[in-house]
Design a protein around this motif. Structure first.
Motif, PDB file in Angstrom:
ATOM      1  N   PRO A 285      41.520  53.732  42.497  1.00  0.00           N
ATOM      2  CA  PRO A 285      40.414  52.817  42.266  1.00  0.00           C
ATOM      3  C   PRO A 285      40.890  51.367  42.245  1.00  0.00           C
ATOM      4  N   MET A 286      39.997  50.483  42.737  1.00  0.00           N
ATOM      5  CA  MET A 286      40.319  49.070  42.883  1.00  0.00           C
ATOM      6  C   MET A 286      39.250  48.207  42.236  1.00  0.00           C
ATOM      7  N   ALA A 287      39.669  46.989  41.882  1.00  0.00           N
ATOM      8  CA  ALA A 287      38.714  46.009  41.368  1.00  0.00           C
ATOM      9  C   ALA A 287      39.155  44.629  41.837  1.00  0.00           C
ATOM     10  N   GLU A 288      38.189  43.826  42.209  1.00  0.00           N
ATOM     11  CA  GLU A 288      38.450  42.444  42.583  1.00  0.00           C
ATOM     12  C   GLU A 288      38.021  41.557  41.428  1.00  0.00           C
ATOM     13  N   ILE A 289      38.911  40.658  41.040  1.00  0.00           N
ATOM     14  CA  ILE A 289      38.575  39.684  40.009  1.00  0.00           C
ATOM     15  C   ILE A 289      38.533  38.326  40.679  1.00  0.00           C
ATOM     16  N   ILE A 290      37.418  37.653  40.499  1.00  0.00           N
ATOM     17  CA  ILE A 290      37.234  36.319  41.058  1.00  0.00           C
ATOM     18  C   ILE A 290      37.125  35.362  39.879  1.00  0.00           C
ATOM     19  N   ASP A 291      38.049  34.406  39.816  1.00  0.00           N
ATOM     20  CA  ASP A 291      38.056  33.497  38.668  1.00  0.00           C
ATOM     21  C   ASP A 291      37.068  32.355  38.840  1.00  0.00           C
ATOM     22  N   GLU A 292      37.043  31.446  37.861  1.00  0.00           N
ATOM     23  CA  GLU A 292      36.080  30.349  37.859  1.00  0.00           C
ATOM     24  C   GLU A 292      36.193  29.448  39.086  1.00  0.00           C
ATOM     25  N   SER A 293      37.399  29.358  39.639  1.00  0.00           N
ATOM     26  CA  SER A 293      37.604  28.491  40.798  1.00  0.00           C
ATOM     27  C   SER A 293      37.314  29.190  42.125  1.00  0.00           C
ATOM     28  N   GLY A 294      37.027  30.495  42.078  1.00  0.00           N
ATOM     29  CA  GLY A 294      36.752  31.248  43.298  1.00  0.00           C
ATOM     30  C   GLY A 294      37.949  32.002  43.838  1.00  0.00           C
ATOM     31  N   GLN A 295      39.093  31.897  43.176  1.00  0.00           N
ATOM     32  CA  GLN A 295      40.300  32.618  43.603  1.00  0.00           C
ATOM     33  C   GLN A 295      40.104  34.116  43.397  1.00  0.00           C
ATOM     34  N   SER A 296      40.432  34.907  44.404  1.00  0.00           N
ATOM     35  CA  SER A 296      40.247  36.353  44.368  1.00  0.00           C
ATOM     36  C   SER A 296      41.574  37.065  44.127  1.00  0.00           C
ATOM     37  N   TYR A 297      41.531  38.076  43.271  1.00  0.00           N
ATOM     38  CA  TYR A 297      42.691  38.925  42.972  1.00  0.00           C
ATOM     39  C   TYR A 297      42.215  40.364  43.077  1.00  0.00           C
ATOM     40  N   ILE A 298      42.890  41.175  43.889  1.00  0.00           N
ATOM     41  CA  ILE A 298      42.498  42.571  44.040  1.00  0.00           C
ATOM     42  C   ILE A 298      43.556  43.453  43.386  1.00  0.00           C
ATOM     43  N   TYR A 299      43.127  44.123  42.333  1.00  0.00           N
ATOM     44  CA  TYR A 299      43.990  45.049  41.607  1.00  0.00           C
ATOM     45  C   TYR A 299      43.742  46.456  42.133  1.00  0.00           C
ATOM     46  N   CYS A 300      44.822  47.259  42.238  1.00  0.00           N
ATOM     47  CA  CYS A 300      44.665  48.579  42.835  1.00  0.00           C
ATOM     48  C   CYS A 300      45.349  49.663  42.022  1.00  0.00           C
ATOM     49  N   ALA A 301      45.012  50.912  42.352  1.00  0.00           N
ATOM     50  CA  ALA A 301      45.530  52.101  41.669  1.00  0.00           C
ATOM     51  C   ALA A 301      45.360  51.952  40.159  1.00  0.00           C
ATOM     52  N   LEU A 302      44.161  51.545  39.773  1.00  0.00           N
ATOM     53  CA  LEU A 302      43.895  51.207  38.378  1.00  0.00           C
ATOM     54  C   LEU A 302      43.815  52.429  37.467  1.00  0.00           C
ATOM     55  N   THR A 303      44.290  52.206  36.245  1.00  0.00           N
ATOM     56  CA  THR A 303      44.144  53.164  35.149  1.00  0.00           C
ATOM     57  C   THR A 303      43.495  52.407  33.993  1.00  0.00           C
ATOM     58  N   ILE A 304      43.027  53.135  33.016  1.00  0.00           N
ATOM     59  CA  ILE A 304      42.384  52.482  31.873  1.00  0.00           C
ATOM     60  C   ILE A 304      43.370  51.582  31.118  1.00  0.00           C
ATOM     61  N   PRO A 305      44.619  51.996  30.870  1.00  0.00           N
ATOM     62  CA  PRO A 305      45.559  51.059  30.226  1.00  0.00           C
ATOM     63  C   PRO A 305      45.788  49.782  31.053  1.00  0.00           C
ATOM     64  N   MET A 306      45.779  49.906  32.372  1.00  0.00           N
ATOM     65  CA  MET A 306      45.917  48.718  33.221  1.00  0.00           C
ATOM     66  C   MET A 306      44.724  47.787  33.038  1.00  0.00           C
ATOM     67  N   VAL A 307      43.523  48.362  32.939  1.00  0.00           N
ATOM     68  CA  VAL A 307      42.326  47.543  32.740  1.00  0.00           C
ATOM     69  C   VAL A 307      42.449  46.743  31.450  1.00  0.00           C
ATOM     70  N   ARG A 308      42.923  47.385  30.384  1.00  0.00           N
ATOM     71  CA  ARG A 308      43.107  46.668  29.105  1.00  0.00           C
ATOM     72  C   ARG A 308      44.041  45.473  29.287  1.00  0.00           C
ATOM     73  N   GLN A 309      45.138  45.687  29.993  1.00  0.00           N
ATOM     74  CA  GLN A 309      46.092  44.599  30.231  1.00  0.00           C
ATOM     75  C   GLN A 309      45.485  43.499  31.092  1.00  0.00           C
ATOM     76  N   ILE A 310      44.751  43.875  32.119  1.00  0.00           N
ATOM     77  CA  ILE A 310      44.149  42.895  33.030  1.00  0.00           C
ATOM     78  C   ILE A 310      43.156  42.020  32.272  1.00  0.00           C
ATOM     79  N   VAL A 311      42.328  42.633  31.444  1.00  0.00           N
ATOM     80  CA  VAL A 311      41.356  41.836  30.686  1.00  0.00           C
ATOM     81  C   VAL A 311      42.084  40.896  29.728  1.00  0.00           C
ATOM     82  N   GLU A 312      43.057  41.415  28.988  1.00  0.00           N
ATOM     83  CA  GLU A 312      43.762  40.588  28.002  1.00  0.00           C
ATOM     84  C   GLU A 312      44.591  39.484  28.654  1.00  0.00           C
TER      85      GLU A 312
END
Length: 123
Positions: free
Chosen positions: A76-103
């Motif tokens: 599973p993948m998720a794209e994070i787009i920040d306030e400036s419009g910069q895109s980051y695509i995270y891949c092979a996601l797990t729930i612990p990874m999501v916690r780290q990405i948010v924090e």
């Protein structure tokens, strides 16, 4: 549900989650929910992003689902787009990874490069 207060509480919780999905400023989190994404476990990832944003009381984050992201092997993948419009695509996601990405990424503005699609495809 047995009381009107329980119904109101459920309504308030649902409205809070809906607001999080349609916020227009700040960060956008788009979870790939095409067939491959769903088969790879994207639904729990979407829910984890929603839960973590609620846990951190983030008001400037939109969490939504999108279709195919075009990299089936990395779901599973998720794209994070920040306030400036910069895109980051995270891949092979797990729930612990999501916690780290948010924090780290959303709260502290520090992308986690080792989880990014561009980093993993180069290896």
């Amino acid at each position: 549900m047995k009381t009107l207060d329980e119904l109101k509480k459920l309504r308030d919780e649902s409205l809070k989650k809906m607001t999080m999905r349609y916020q227009k400023d700040g960060f956008r989190v788009q979870v790939g929910m095409g067939t491959c994404g769903i088969a790879s476990g994207a639904r729990p990832i979407l829910n984890a992003f929603l839960e973590q944003c609620e846990f951190h009381d983030l008001k400037n984050v939109t969490v939504t689902q999108v279709g195919c992201m075009g990299e089936c092997a990395y779901e599973p993948m998720a794209e994070i787009i920040d306030e400036s419009g910069q895109s980051y695509i995270y891949c092979a996601l797990t729930i612990p990874m999501v916690r780290q990405i948010v924090e780290r990424h959303i709260v502290n503005h520090q992308p986690i490069t080792k989880y990014l699609l561009s980093e993993r495809k180069d290896k």
